[in-house]
Write a protein that holds these residues in place. Structure first.
Motif, PDB file in Angstrom:
ATOM      1  N   THR A 140       0.836  -1.205   0.000  1.00 49.23           N
ATOM      2  CA  THR A 140       0.000   0.000   0.000  1.00 49.23           C
ATOM      3  C   THR A 140       0.869   1.253   0.000  1.00 49.23           C
ATOM      4  O   THR A 140       0.578   2.224  -0.707  1.00 49.23           O
ATOM      5  CB  THR A 140      -0.946   0.006   1.216  1.00 49.23           C
ATOM      6  OG1 THR A 140      -1.751  -1.168   1.176  1.00 49.23           O
ATOM      7  CG2 THR A 140      -1.824   1.241   1.225  1.00 49.23           C
ATOM      8  N   ILE A 141       1.938   1.232   0.772  1.00 45.63           N
ATOM      9  CA  ILE A 141       2.848   2.379   0.819  1.00 45.63           C
ATOM     10  C   ILE A 141       3.455   2.619  -0.553  1.00 45.63           C
ATOM     11  O   ILE A 141       3.435   3.740  -1.077  1.00 45.63           O
ATOM     12  CB  ILE A 141       3.957   2.143   1.871  1.00 45.63           C
ATOM     13  CG1 ILE A 141       3.360   2.051   3.269  1.00 45.63           C
ATOM     14  CG2 ILE A 141       5.025   3.232   1.789  1.00 45.63           C
ATOM     15  CD1 ILE A 141       4.329   1.543   4.319  1.00 45.63           C
ATOM     16  N   SER A 142       3.974   1.571  -1.137  1.00 45.93           N
ATOM     17  CA  SER A 142       4.598   1.669  -2.451  1.00 45.93           C
ATOM     18  C   SER A 142       3.584   2.094  -3.518  1.00 45.93           C
ATOM     19  O   SER A 142       3.858   3.002  -4.320  1.00 45.93           O
ATOM     20  CB  SER A 142       5.219   0.316  -2.826  1.00 45.93           C
ATOM     21  OG  SER A 142       5.790   0.370  -4.094  1.00 45.93           O
ATOM     22  N   ASP A 143       2.435   1.448  -3.521  1.00 45.78           N
ATOM     23  CA  ASP A 143       1.397   1.769  -4.515  1.00 45.78           C
ATOM     24  C   ASP A 143       0.931   3.217  -4.395  1.00 45.78           C
ATOM     25  O   ASP A 143       0.736   3.902  -5.400  1.00 45.78           O
ATOM     26  CB  ASP A 143       0.193   0.833  -4.363  1.00 45.78           C
ATOM     27  CG  ASP A 143       0.512  -0.601  -4.756  1.00 45.78           C
ATOM     28  OD1 ASP A 143       1.569  -0.843  -5.380  1.00 45.78           O
ATOM     29  OD2 ASP A 143      -0.300  -1.485  -4.421  1.00 45.78           O
ATOM     30  N   THR A 144       0.779   3.695  -3.153  1.00 44.86           N
ATOM     31  CA  THR A 144       0.305   5.062  -2.940  1.00 44.86           C
ATOM     32  C   THR A 144       1.306   6.073  -3.487  1.00 44.86           C
ATOM     33  O   THR A 144       0.934   6.985  -4.232  1.00 44.86           O
ATOM     34  CB  THR A 144       0.047   5.320  -1.439  1.00 44.86           C
ATOM     35  OG1 THR A 144      -0.943   4.401  -0.976  1.00 44.86           O
ATOM     36  CG2 THR A 144      -0.418   6.740  -1.192  1.00 44.86           C
ATOM     37  N   TRP A 145       2.581   5.926  -3.108  1.00 51.97           N
ATOM     38  CA  TRP A 145       3.582   6.882  -3.598  1.00 51.97           C
ATOM     39  C   TRP A 145       3.713   6.807  -5.122  1.00 51.97           C
ATOM     40  O   TRP A 145       3.760   7.832  -5.798  1.00 51.97           O
ATOM     41  CB  TRP A 145       4.952   6.687  -2.948  1.00 51.97           C
ATOM     42  CG  TRP A 145       5.946   7.594  -3.608  1.00 51.97           C
ATOM     43  CD1 TRP A 145       6.891   7.257  -4.521  1.00 51.97           C
ATOM     44  CD2 TRP A 145       6.029   9.020  -3.474  1.00 51.97           C
ATOM     45  NE1 TRP A 145       7.569   8.372  -4.944  1.00 51.97           N
ATOM     46  CE2 TRP A 145       7.053   9.470  -4.322  1.00 51.97           C
ATOM     47  CE3 TRP A 145       5.332   9.959  -2.710  1.00 51.97           C
ATOM     48  CZ2 TRP A 145       7.409  10.818  -4.425  1.00 51.97           C
ATOM     49  CZ3 TRP A 145       5.681  11.296  -2.829  1.00 51.97           C
ATOM     50  CH2 TRP A 145       6.703  11.714  -3.667  1.00 51.97           C
ATOM     51  N   ASN A 146       3.787   5.594  -5.647  1.00 49.62           N
ATOM     52  CA  ASN A 146       3.994   5.442  -7.096  1.00 49.62           C
ATOM     53  C   ASN A 146       2.821   6.003  -7.895  1.00 49.62           C
ATOM     54  O   ASN A 146       3.026   6.650  -8.932  1.00 49.62           O
ATOM     55  CB  ASN A 146       4.258   3.981  -7.452  1.00 49.62           C
ATOM     56  CG  ASN A 146       5.613   3.531  -6.956  1.00 49.62           C
ATOM     57  OD1 ASN A 146       6.558   4.314  -6.871  1.00 49.62           O
ATOM     58  ND2 ASN A 146       5.724   2.263  -6.611  1.00 49.62           N
ATOM     59  N   LEU A 147       1.600   5.798  -7.426  1.00 43.68           N
ATOM     60  CA  LEU A 147       0.435   6.352  -8.114  1.00 43.68           C
ATOM     61  C   LEU A 147       0.437   7.878  -8.021  1.00 43.68           C
ATOM     62  O   LEU A 147       0.189   8.563  -9.019  1.00 43.68           O
ATOM     63  CB  LEU A 147      -0.864   5.788  -7.535  1.00 43.68           C
ATOM     64  CG  LEU A 147      -2.151   6.307  -8.168  1.00 43.68           C
ATOM     65  CD1 LEU A 147      -2.209   5.954  -9.656  1.00 43.68           C
ATOM     66  CD2 LEU A 147      -3.362   5.739  -7.441  1.00 43.68           C
ATOM     67  N   PHE A 148       0.736   8.414  -6.831  1.00 43.58           N
ATOM     68  CA  PHE A 148       0.819   9.863  -6.682  1.00 43.58           C
ATOM     69  C   PHE A 148       1.872  10.439  -7.625  1.00 43.58           C
ATOM     70  O   PHE A 148       1.620  11.416  -8.335  1.00 43.58           O
ATOM     71  CB  PHE A 148       1.148  10.247  -5.240  1.00 43.58           C
ATOM     72  CG  PHE A 148       1.522  11.692  -5.103  1.00 43.58           C
ATOM     73  CD1 PHE A 148       0.542  12.673  -5.122  1.00 43.58           C
ATOM     74  CD2 PHE A 148       2.852  12.072  -5.004  1.00 43.58           C
ATOM     75  CE1 PHE A 148       0.888  14.023  -5.038  1.00 43.58           C
ATOM     76  CE2 PHE A 148       3.203  13.411  -4.913  1.00 43.58           C
ATOM     77  CZ  PHE A 148       2.217  14.387  -4.936  1.00 43.58           C
TER      78      PHE A 148
END
Length: 117
Positions: free
Chosen positions: A3-11
């Motif tokens: 979730t951390i990785s997905d959130t930053w990468n999507l942002f």
């Protein structure tokens, strides 16, 4: 951790995409007349995103500390009934937050941050 990785990468993807779409827009921070060279514009965008990444890590570290030491505690730790175990978990989180706050500029990617956990 995903979730951390997905959130930053999507942002990062959406923010830089909007940056590119509006590169000729009416904003005053990065005037097209000054940053019309494509390489220069890309370097400025990368530098901005690195700074934003490091600022975000600092904010996250401060938030972790506040949620453990401050009045607004988190259920994740409060739900640990054994006080010794809870104290150990809080200590680990505080140590990580302190390290993150002090060394946030050493991290280049969100994967580096996750690996440090």
């Amino acid at each position: 951790m995903n979730t951390i990785s997905d959130t930053w990468n999507l942002f990062h993807k959406k923010f830089t995409s909007l940056w590119d779409i509006h590169k000729d827009g009416p904003g005053e921070a990065y005037l097209h007349e000054i940053y019309k060279d494509m390489e220069l514009r890309e370097l400025v965008k990368q530098k901005y995103m690195i700074g934003l990444f490091h600022d975000s890590l600092g904010f996250a570290a401060a938030k972790m500390i506040r949620r453990i030491v401050g009045v607004a505690h988190v259920e994740d730790f409060e739900s640990i009934i054994d006080p010794v175990k809870r104290a150990d978990c809080e200590r680990c989180a505080l140590d990580f937050a302190k390290m993150l706050m002090k060394t946030r500029r050493n991290f280049k990617t969100i994967t580096d941050v996750i690996s440090a956990v």
